[in-house]
Design a protein around this motif. Structure first.
Motif, mmCIF file in Angstrom:
data_model
loop_
_atom_site.group_PDB
_atom_site.id
_atom_site.type_symbol
_atom_site.label_atom_id
_atom_site.label_comp_id
_atom_site.label_asym_id
_atom_site.label_seq_id
_atom_site.Cartn_x
_atom_site.Cartn_y
_atom_site.Cartn_z
ATOM 1 N N GLU A 26 0.828 -1.209 0.000
ATOM 2 C CA GLU A 26 0.000 0.000 0.000
ATOM 3 C C GLU A 26 0.864 1.262 0.000
ATOM 4 N N THR A 27 1.870 1.320 0.876
ATOM 5 C CA THR A 27 2.713 2.517 0.919
ATOM 6 C C THR A 27 3.554 2.640 -0.348
ATOM 7 N N TYR A 29 2.702 1.511 -3.326
ATOM 8 C CA TYR A 29 1.790 1.911 -4.400
ATOM 9 C C TYR A 29 1.645 3.429 -4.448
ATOM 10 N N ARG A 30 1.496 4.043 -3.287
ATOM 11 C CA ARG A 30 1.329 5.493 -3.253
ATOM 12 C C ARG A 30 2.556 6.217 -3.787
ATOM 13 N N LYS A 31 3.715 5.633 -3.624
ATOM 14 C CA LYS A 31 4.945 6.234 -4.150
ATOM 15 C C LYS A 31 5.071 6.054 -5.666
#
Length: 309
Positions: A26-27, A29-31
Motif C-alpha cells: 500500500e505505501t 503503491y502510493r509512491k
C-alpha cells in the motif's frame, strides 16, 4: 507512563519503525502510482487448490516468536503423488521494515503451480543487527526440512528466494547452505555490498545511518568485515547452487550480479538473468509484473529441482 513508553519502545523495536514509512504494497503503491498509473496491487488470496497454514512458529527468541506462513498444493490431489518441492520466500524492506505478507502473492501463485511455498519472518535491524536475519532464515530452512514429512514436502528439493533486502538474504543463505538449498532466486537484491556502486548508495554519509549501515552497526570503514561477509558473492564456491536473478529497470538494486554470475561460471555453476525493462523496484508487489516473475521462477525451479511433470 513508564509502562506505556516501554510498550511503545518494544513496538517500535519490533517493527523497525523509527518514524520511517512501513514497507508494504500500500505505501509503495502510493509512491509509484504517479509514474506508473497502470499498476495494481497484486492479489494475495490463495486459490481453493492451495492449503494455507498461517503463523507457524519456527524459532523462539526472548520476547520474539518468528513465524512463517506455508502454502501447500492441495494434499491428496493425486493418489501416490510425490512430496512437493519447497520454495522459501524472504521479504524485503531495507533490513529494517516489511513483513512476510509481502511475499504472499508469489507464494499463492507458486503453490497453485505445484510448489510448496513458505513466507518467513526474521529479525529486523531494529531488533537485532547482522547476522541475526541470516541466522533466522537458515533456521527456517532447517525447521522446514525437519518437519517436511508432516507437510508433504520433499526435503531434498528446497529452493530459496527473496526480494530486495530479502533477495540478498536469500542469496547469502543459499551460498552458506549448499547442502540444504538446491536453487536460489534473487529478486532485485544486492550481491556485493563492497563495490563502489553499492557503497555510493548504502554507505552515503548523508544517510545517518543508511539502511545497510543500521543493519551492520556501522559504515563500511568501521565494519568492513561484516559488509564483505554479508555479500553473497564472497561465499560462492564449487558446491554453490544455481542462481536466477530477476531484476528491475533500476540497476542499483542488483549491484554485483554480473560479477557473481561470472564467479559462479568459473566453478561451472549455472546462473541466469531475467530482466523486466521499465519496471520499478518492488515490481513483485504489483500487476502487471507478478505473473512474469512467477513464470520465470517456475521455469527455473522446474529445471533446477526437476520438480513437476
Amino acid at each position: 507512563m513508564k509502562l506505556f513508553i516501554s510498550g511503545l519502545f518494544l513496538v517500535l523495536l519490533a517493527t523497525g519503525a523509527w518514524g520511517q514509512t512501513p514497507y508494504n504494497a500500500e505505501t509503495t503503491y502510493r509512491k509509484l502510482v504517479r509514474d506508473y498509473p497502470f499498476i495494481r496491487i497484486a492479489g494475495s488470496e490463495a486459490p481453493a487448490s492451495v492449503q494455507v497454514r498461517k503463523d507457524l512458529v519456527y524459532l523462539q527468541h526472548p520476547g520474539i516468536a518468528l513465524g512463517l506462513d506455508l502454502y501447500l498444493p492441495q494434499p491428496g490431489a493425486k493418489p501416490g503423488a510425490k512430496p512437493a518441492p519447497l520454495v522459501i520466500l524472504v521479504h524485503g524492506g531495507g533490513w529494517a521494515s516489511g513483513d512476510r505478507t509481502g511475499m504472499a502473492p508469489l507464494a499463492a501463485r507458486l503453490a497453485a503451480r505445484g510448489f510448496a511455498a513458505a513466507t518467513v519472518s526474521y529479525r529486523l535491524s531494529g531488533q537485532a543487527r547482522y547476522p541475526a536475519a541470516i541466522t533466522d532464515v537458515r533456521e527456517s530452512v532447517r525447521w522446514l526440512r525437519d518437519n517436511a514429512a508432516g507437510f508433504g514436502i520433499d526435503p531434498a528439493r528446497v529452493a530459496i528466494s527473496g526480494a530486495s533486502a530479502g533477495g540478498q538474504i536469500a542469496s547469502l543463505a543459499g551460498m552458506l547452505e549448499p547442502q540444504a538449498i538446491r536453487a536460489v532466486i534473487n529478486i532485485d537484491g544486492l550481491s556485493d555490498f563492497t563495490t563502489e556502486e553499492a557503497r555510493r548508495h548504502e554507505d552515503d554519509p548523508n544517510k545517518k545511518p543508511s539502511a545497510a549501515g543500521a543493519w551492520f552497526g556501522g559504515r563500511y570503514s568501521e565494519k568492513e568485515a561484516s559488509w564483505r561477509a554479508a555479500s553473497p558473492i564472497t561465499h560462492v564456491g564449487k558446491d554453490s547452487p544455481p542462481l536466477l536473478f530477476i531484476i528491475s529497470g533500476v540497476p542499483r538494486f542488483s549491484v554485483g550480479r554480473e560479477a557473481m554470475a561470472a564467479k559462479l561460471a568459473s566453478f561451472g555453476i549455472a546462473s541466469d538473468t531475467v530482466a523486466l525493462p521499465g519496471s520499478p523496484h518492488s515490481f513483485w508487489l504489483f500487476d502487471p509484473w507478478v505473473e512474469p516473475t512467477v513464470d520465470a521462477m517456475d521455469a527455473f525451479l522446474r529445471r533446477t529441482l526437476r520438480a513437476l511433470p
